[in-house]
Motif scaffolding. Structure first.
Motif, PDB file in Angstrom:
ATOM      1  N   VAL A 167       0.863  -1.171   0.000  1.00  0.00           N
ATOM      2  CA  VAL A 167       0.000   0.000   0.000  1.00  0.00           C
ATOM      3  C   VAL A 167       0.903   1.226   0.000  1.00  0.00           C
ATOM      4  O   VAL A 167       1.859   1.289   0.772  1.00  0.00           O
ATOM      5  N   ASP A 168       0.603   2.220  -0.847  1.00  0.00           N
ATOM      6  CA  ASP A 168       1.413   3.438  -0.803  1.00  0.00           C
ATOM      7  C   ASP A 168       0.860   4.391   0.255  1.00  0.00           C
ATOM      8  O   ASP A 168      -0.160   4.111   0.901  1.00  0.00           O
ATOM      9  N   ALA A 169       1.520   5.523   0.438  1.00  0.00           N
ATOM     10  CA  ALA A 169       1.168   6.470   1.508  1.00  0.00           C
ATOM     11  C   ALA A 169      -0.249   7.029   1.356  1.00  0.00           C
ATOM     12  O   ALA A 169      -0.862   7.442   2.337  1.00  0.00           O
ATOM     13  N   LYS A 170      -0.778   7.040   0.134  1.00  0.00           N
ATOM     14  CA  LYS A 170      -2.120   7.581  -0.101  1.00  0.00           C
ATOM     15  C   LYS A 170      -3.210   6.507  -0.048  1.00  0.00           C
ATOM     16  O   LYS A 170      -4.369   6.778  -0.325  1.00  0.00           O
ATOM     17  N   GLY A 171      -2.836   5.280   0.279  1.00  0.00           N
ATOM     18  CA  GLY A 171      -3.827   4.209   0.350  1.00  0.00           C
ATOM     19  C   GLY A 171      -4.120   3.565  -0.985  1.00  0.00           C
ATOM     20  O   GLY A 171      -5.144   2.908  -1.149  1.00  0.00           O
ATOM     21  N   ARG A 172      -3.216   3.721  -1.952  1.00  0.00           N
ATOM     22  CA  ARG A 172      -3.422   3.125  -3.269  1.00  0.00           C
ATOM     23  C   ARG A 172      -2.745   1.758  -3.338  1.00  0.00           C
ATOM     24  O   ARG A 172      -1.678   1.553  -2.776  1.00  0.00           O
ATOM     25  N   LEU A 173      -3.396   0.861  -4.060  1.00  0.00           N
ATOM     26  CA  LEU A 173      -2.887  -0.485  -4.278  1.00  0.00           C
ATOM     27  C   LEU A 173      -2.608  -0.643  -5.770  1.00  0.00           C
ATOM     28  O   LEU A 173      -3.459  -0.317  -6.592  1.00  0.00           O
ATOM     29  N   LEU A 174      -1.444  -1.133  -6.096  1.00  0.00           N
ATOM     30  CA  LEU A 174      -1.105  -1.399  -7.490  1.00  0.00           C
ATOM     31  C   LEU A 174      -1.502  -2.834  -7.807  1.00  0.00           C
ATOM     32  O   LEU A 174      -0.946  -3.776  -7.224  1.00  0.00           O
ATOM     33  N   LEU A 175      -2.478  -2.994  -8.685  1.00  0.00           N
ATOM     34  CA  LEU A 175      -2.921  -4.336  -9.040  1.00  0.00           C
ATOM     35  C   LEU A 175      -1.800  -5.083  -9.738  1.00  0.00           C
ATOM     36  O   LEU A 175      -1.206  -4.570 -10.687  1.00  0.00           O
ATOM     37  N   PRO A 176      -1.500  -6.293  -9.294  1.00  0.00           N
ATOM     38  CA  PRO A 176      -0.507  -7.109  -9.985  1.00  0.00           C
ATOM     39  C   PRO A 176      -0.945  -7.358 -11.433  1.00  0.00           C
ATOM     40  O   PRO A 176      -2.151  -7.511 -11.717  1.00  0.00           O
ATOM     41  N   ALA A 177       0.005  -7.386 -12.353  1.00  0.00           N
ATOM     42  CA  ALA A 177      -0.291  -7.502 -13.781  1.00  0.00           C
ATOM     43  C   ALA A 177      -1.214  -8.677 -14.133  1.00  0.00           C
ATOM     44  O   ALA A 177      -2.157  -8.495 -14.916  1.00  0.00           O
TER      45      ALA A 177
ATOM     46  N   LEU B 241     -12.478  -3.086 -16.619  1.00  0.00           N
ATOM     47  CA  LEU B 241     -11.823  -1.818 -16.281  1.00  0.00           C
ATOM     48  C   LEU B 241     -12.647  -0.595 -16.660  1.00  0.00           C
ATOM     49  O   LEU B 241     -12.753   0.350 -15.890  1.00  0.00           O
ATOM     50  N   GLN B 242     -13.255  -0.592 -17.824  1.00  0.00           N
ATOM     51  CA  GLN B 242     -13.988   0.598 -18.254  1.00  0.00           C
ATOM     52  C   GLN B 242     -15.321   0.781 -17.540  1.00  0.00           C
ATOM     53  O   GLN B 242     -15.814   1.897 -17.424  1.00  0.00           O
ATOM     54  N   ASN B 243     -15.892  -0.299 -17.022  1.00  0.00           N
ATOM     55  CA  ASN B 243     -17.180  -0.196 -16.325  1.00  0.00           C
ATOM     56  C   ASN B 243     -17.036   0.119 -14.845  1.00  0.00           C
ATOM     57  O   ASN B 243     -18.013   0.455 -14.190  1.00  0.00           O
ATOM     58  N   GLY B 244     -15.838  -0.037 -14.312  1.00  0.00           N
ATOM     59  CA  GLY B 244     -15.608   0.257 -12.911  1.00  0.00           C
ATOM     60  C   GLY B 244     -15.930  -0.915 -12.001  1.00  0.00           C
ATOM     61  O   GLY B 244     -16.281  -2.013 -12.461  1.00  0.00           O
ATOM     62  N   PHE B 245     -15.794  -0.644 -10.703  1.00  0.00           N
ATOM     63  CA  PHE B 245     -15.926  -1.679  -9.692  1.00  0.00           C
ATOM     64  C   PHE B 245     -16.673  -1.131  -8.488  1.00  0.00           C
ATOM     65  O   PHE B 245     -16.772   0.078  -8.299  1.00  0.00           O
ATOM     66  N   VAL B 246     -17.153  -2.038  -7.666  1.00  0.00           N
ATOM     67  CA  VAL B 246     -17.733  -1.684  -6.375  1.00  0.00           C
ATOM     68  C   VAL B 246     -16.852  -2.327  -5.315  1.00  0.00           C
ATOM     69  O   VAL B 246     -16.505  -3.505  -5.411  1.00  0.00           O
TER      70      VAL B 246
ATOM     71  N   ALA C 193      -5.114   4.559 -14.869  1.00  0.00           N
ATOM     72  CA  ALA C 193      -4.328   4.146 -16.033  1.00  0.00           C
ATOM     73  C   ALA C 193      -3.060   3.398 -15.647  1.00  0.00           C
ATOM     74  O   ALA C 193      -2.540   2.594 -16.425  1.00  0.00           O
ATOM     75  N   LEU C 194      -2.549   3.651 -14.440  1.00  0.00           N
ATOM     76  CA  LEU C 194      -1.345   2.963 -13.975  1.00  0.00           C
ATOM     77  C   LEU C 194      -1.659   1.647 -13.268  1.00  0.00           C
ATOM     78  O   LEU C 194      -0.759   0.961 -12.792  1.00  0.00           O
ATOM     79  N   GLY C 195      -2.950   1.311 -13.177  1.00  0.00           N
ATOM     80  CA  GLY C 195      -3.339   0.055 -12.538  1.00  0.00           C
ATOM     81  C   GLY C 195      -3.480   0.152 -11.030  1.00  0.00           C
ATOM     82  O   GLY C 195      -3.400  -0.853 -10.329  1.00  0.00           O
ATOM     83  N   ARG C 196      -3.715   1.380 -10.528  1.00  0.00           N
ATOM     84  CA  ARG C 196      -3.835   1.568  -9.082  1.00  0.00           C
ATOM     85  C   ARG C 196      -5.298   1.702  -8.679  1.00  0.00           C
ATOM     86  O   ARG C 196      -6.106   2.272  -9.391  1.00  0.00           O
ATOM     87  N   LEU C 197      -5.580   1.193  -7.490  1.00  0.00           N
ATOM     88  CA  LEU C 197      -6.903   1.269  -6.889  1.00  0.00           C
ATOM     89  C   LEU C 197      -6.772   2.060  -5.596  1.00  0.00           C
ATOM     90  O   LEU C 197      -5.976   1.694  -4.727  1.00  0.00           O
ATOM     91  N   LEU C 198      -7.523   3.146  -5.476  1.00  0.00           N
ATOM     92  CA  LEU C 198      -7.517   3.946  -4.253  1.00  0.00           C
ATOM     93  C   LEU C 198      -8.594   3.399  -3.323  1.00  0.00           C
ATOM     94  O   LEU C 198      -9.775   3.388  -3.655  1.00  0.00           O
ATOM     95  N   VAL C 199      -8.159   2.942  -2.142  1.00  0.00           N
ATOM     96  CA  VAL C 199      -9.098   2.407  -1.149  1.00  0.00           C
ATOM     97  C   VAL C 199      -9.460   3.533  -0.184  1.00  0.00           C
ATOM     98  O   VAL C 199      -8.574   4.104   0.458  1.00  0.00           O
ATOM     99  N   PRO C 200     -10.749   3.878  -0.089  1.00  0.00           N
ATOM    100  CA  PRO C 200     -11.166   4.936   0.832  1.00  0.00           C
ATOM    101  C   PRO C 200     -10.773   4.616   2.280  1.00  0.00           C
ATOM    102  O   PRO C 200     -10.730   3.447   2.682  1.00  0.00           O
TER     103      PRO C 200
END
Length: 157
Positions: A12-22, A32-37, A90-97
């Motif tokens: 997890v980075d300092a902002k709470g983002r997770l880089l999805l493994p390839a 990806l284009q429809n988003g997630f819950v 675009a970089l494959g990161r997910l921001l977790v609230p």
């Protein structure tokens, strides 16, 4: 229903983002284009990432519940508590609230674990405790849950 396969780790980075493994990002490419819950798990101290298509199917089931039955209304409220629509950038990161980070006790390392058609997101230490749990005999659980299922002609479950 698309099946997601694998268990992956990331930081997890300092902002709470997770880089999805390839490999995981590749499996989720059509979503990806429809988003997630992203939501709290009902049974575990982890998060659940639903591709929007899977979330819509879940909502179809939940919308069949009669809201004039108190238990149903209470269930819907709790099931949807903390639900967030999220995107993978675009970089494959997910921001977790932050509220969901707190719920899942996410610290520095995270595990993405496939759960058939969704992805569970765990704090690594909690995940390890969950799968190594001495409180559950997995052989007994497997027999109880899957022991009577045999719908193949070859006799293999």
């Amino acid at each position: 229903m698309d099946t997601i396969i694998g268990t992956y780790e990331c930081k997890v980075d300092a902002k709470g983002r997770l880089l999805l493994p390839a490999p995981l990002k590749k499996q989720l490419a059509t979503s990806l284009q429809n988003g997630f819950v992203l939501k709290r798990s009902v049974f575990q101290p982890c998060l659940e990432l639903y591709p929007m298509k899977e979330w819509d199917l879940m909502m179809q089931k939940i919308n069949k519940l009669n809201r004039f039955v108190k238990k149903n209304n209470d269930f819907i409220r709790r099931f949807t508590a903390g639900v967030k629509v999220v995107e993978i950038d675009a970089l494959g990161r997910l921001l977790v609230p932050k509220d969901l980070v707190m719920f899942a006790s996410i610290a520095k390392e995270v595990v993405f674990s496939s759960a058939v058609n969704i992805v569970e997101i765990w704090d690594k230490d909690l995940y390890e405790k969950s799968i190594n749990g001495e409180d559950v005999d997995f052989a007994d659980l497997a027999e109880e849950v899957m022991g009577n299922i045999n719908d193949d002609d070859n006799g293999i479950s």
